[in-house]
Design a protein around this motif. Sequence first.
Motif, PDB file in Angstrom:
ATOM      1  N   ILE A  12      -2.889  24.933 106.889  1.00 14.02           N
ATOM      2  CA  ILE A  12      -3.818  25.465 105.892  1.00 14.02           C
ATOM      3  C   ILE A  12      -4.934  26.314 106.759  1.00 14.02           C
ATOM      4  O   ILE A  12      -5.438  27.196 106.363  1.00 14.02           O
ATOM      5  N   TYR A  13      -5.020  25.859 108.028  1.00 15.44           N
ATOM      6  CA  TYR A  13      -6.174  26.246 108.730  1.00 15.44           C
ATOM      7  C   TYR A  13      -5.441  27.926 109.147  1.00 15.44           C
ATOM      8  O   TYR A  13      -6.445  28.658 109.372  1.00 15.44           O
ATOM      9  N   ALA A  14      -4.447  27.992 109.511  1.00 19.65           N
ATOM     10  CA  ALA A  14      -3.689  29.203 109.518  1.00 19.65           C
ATOM     11  C   ALA A  14      -4.005  30.421 108.864  1.00 19.65           C
ATOM     12  O   ALA A  14      -4.533  31.459 109.031  1.00 19.65           O
ATOM     13  N   LEU A  15      -4.066  29.928 107.232  1.00 21.62           N
ATOM     14  CA  LEU A  15      -4.314  30.758 106.188  1.00 21.62           C
ATOM     15  C   LEU A  15      -5.871  31.074 106.444  1.00 21.62           C
ATOM     16  O   LEU A  15      -6.255  32.071 106.087  1.00 21.62           O
ATOM     17  N   ILE A  16      -6.514  29.840 106.540  1.00 23.30           N
ATOM     18  CA  ILE A  16      -8.167  30.203 106.412  1.00 23.30           C
ATOM     19  C   ILE A  16      -8.746  31.189 107.551  1.00 23.30           C
ATOM     20  O   ILE A  16      -9.317  32.102 107.242  1.00 23.30           O
ATOM     21  N   LEU A  17      -7.946  30.928 108.784  1.00 29.71           N
ATOM     22  CA  LEU A  17      -8.448  31.785 109.773  1.00 29.71           C
ATOM     23  C   LEU A  17      -8.005  33.426 109.659  1.00 29.71           C
ATOM     24  O   LEU A  17      -8.648  34.324 109.862  1.00 29.71           O
ATOM     25  N   SER A  18      -6.608  33.506 109.031  1.00 24.54           N
ATOM     26  CA  SER A  18      -6.562  34.849 108.695  1.00 24.54           C
ATOM     27  C   SER A  18      -7.160  35.415 107.671  1.00 24.54           C
ATOM     28  O   SER A  18      -7.557  36.715 107.975  1.00 24.54           O
ATOM     29  N   ASP A  19      -7.468  34.708 106.708  1.00 21.45           N
ATOM     30  CA  ASP A  19      -8.271  35.433 105.657  1.00 21.45           C
ATOM     31  C   ASP A  19      -9.672  35.798 106.234  1.00 21.45           C
ATOM     32  O   ASP A  19     -10.101  36.800 105.905  1.00 21.45           O
ATOM     33  N   LEU A  20     -10.359  34.847 106.752  1.00 20.68           N
ATOM     34  CA  LEU A  20     -11.708  35.010 107.304  1.00 20.68           C
ATOM     35  C   LEU A  20     -11.775  36.191 108.336  1.00 20.68           C
ATOM     36  O   LEU A  20     -12.576  37.011 108.534  1.00 20.68           O
ATOM     37  N   GLN A  21     -10.870  36.282 109.218  1.00 25.91           N
ATOM     38  CA  GLN A  21     -10.788  37.345 109.996  1.00 25.91           C
ATOM     39  C   GLN A  21     -10.513  38.743 109.320  1.00 25.91           C
ATOM     40  O   GLN A  21     -11.178  39.647 109.778  1.00 25.91           O
ATOM     41  N   PHE A  22      -9.728  38.701 108.455  1.00 31.02           N
ATOM     42  CA  PHE A  22      -9.664  39.931 107.534  1.00 31.02           C
ATOM     43  C   PHE A  22     -10.982  40.375 106.727  1.00 31.02           C
ATOM     44  O   PHE A  22     -11.434  41.402 106.791  1.00 31.02           O
TER      45      PHE A  22
END
Length: 497
Positions: free
Chosen positions: A179-189
């Motif tokens: 879940i965190y991997a997606l959160i980090l990817s989305d927020l970095q974008f």
Amino acid sequence: MKKIFYFIILLAVFSSCSDELNQLPISSATTETFYKSTNDFLQGVNAVYADLRAYPDRQLNLSETRSDNLYAVSDGGVRDWEGINSFHKTIAANPYITEAWLTNYNGIYRANVVLDQLVKNGTIITDVTLRKRLEAEAKFLRATYYFDLVRSFGKVPLIITPISVSEALSIPQSPVTDIYALILSDLQFATENLSETNAAADKGRATKYSAKGLLALVYMTRSGPTYNIDGPGLGLNEWSQAITLLNSIIDSKKYSFLPSYSNIFSYTNENNPEVIFDIQYITGLSPVLGSTFAWLLVPDAYFQSKGKAIQGGLTIRPVAETLINSFEPGDVRKTFSIQSGYVYNGVSEPRSFFVKYVDLTKVPTNRLDWPINFIAQRYTDILMLKAECILHGASGTQAEVDAIVNQVRTRAGLTTPVANVTLPQLMAERQKEFMGEGLRWNDLVRSGLVETIMPDWITAEDIQKQIQPFQTNYIIYPIPQSEIDVKGGLYTQNAGY
């Protein structure tokens, strides 16, 4: 109250199911028909924002009420908040918990629809910068909803595309790390593609700095202790990643520290320099799109004692005496945020409650239509999060920590400076600064202090002997029973419930 952009709920397009695992999908035909112009995508993103409407109420019900800020035990009659406050094991069917699951997944579904359509039809938006911004807004919001879920429930289903109900029945909980991997990817974008500032017509939309603020908090939350549960803390040491983002917000000079505490929350000073991201509302519409959080922690009899109509807070959720007693003389945050009782119909109510968001001159005729935004990120929080990172070993000095805390204390009317501030002292100052804003429970969990503070607080505060002994399992909530029942064996209930 003037609002800038509307949370347009496209009822004919974005239908949902309140008692299934996930929302009913719009048909592919309807989707293809709808997304035919730039304005359609703008409305689609606005619909993703719409699920933030209940976000403030959720933070007050699940974070504020869970914490040592409120002693919300029964005062006669069973209330939904009592099991939250008192660590009851049998709260899987609690409506506050169910709402957190359903509304967040509704927002995720809407975000996934927009993101899917940007891939299929996004070239309709000829302005490439706008196209990237809308994608970044959808990803910022999806990350927001997933972060709320992981802090509330730990392991949850990871869904990144529009799916049908039958497809949802085959998706189990994913590890918190996924879940965190997606959160980090989305927020970095989002940090790379959102605007630094928004035009007046777009106030309330996410910016590069609101994405950086949320990403910093995600790194800090991941760095918190695990407590040996599948919760939001992973025991990582990402304080340096967080402070880099926090410093970027501070160094941008886009925001500033208001000299008046009460002016941060003034109905006539919204979108002030403290506000990095807020939940925007608009009043006087049908359907009603105002806010309700202002009265949520306020008993109805208080409004009646002031000649106002009842709102919906029902009975009192008292401020904890331990919090009240922690204030130093002259602290303006106490006098501004806490009402010390009232008298109605000759009956005195001596207990205190939060009135932080209540302006008695602004009470609406419709209790669902309060004309006030909810500040989800503010500049003072960024400063104090920086101090927290430094105390955990990130780049910075003790002098910087002390300066931040003393700046906050000075605004509160406290003239005695403090030195060599420790993590417990910083969190105690955060408790007073952000009381009633829904941050306290997550602060306790992230800091590692929840294991010591809550048992001691229960001993000191629970005069009615209603609160169950604290367990680390209670750091997160149970998976809603309605979700457990949809398909046996799909989800594993969180330990302790």
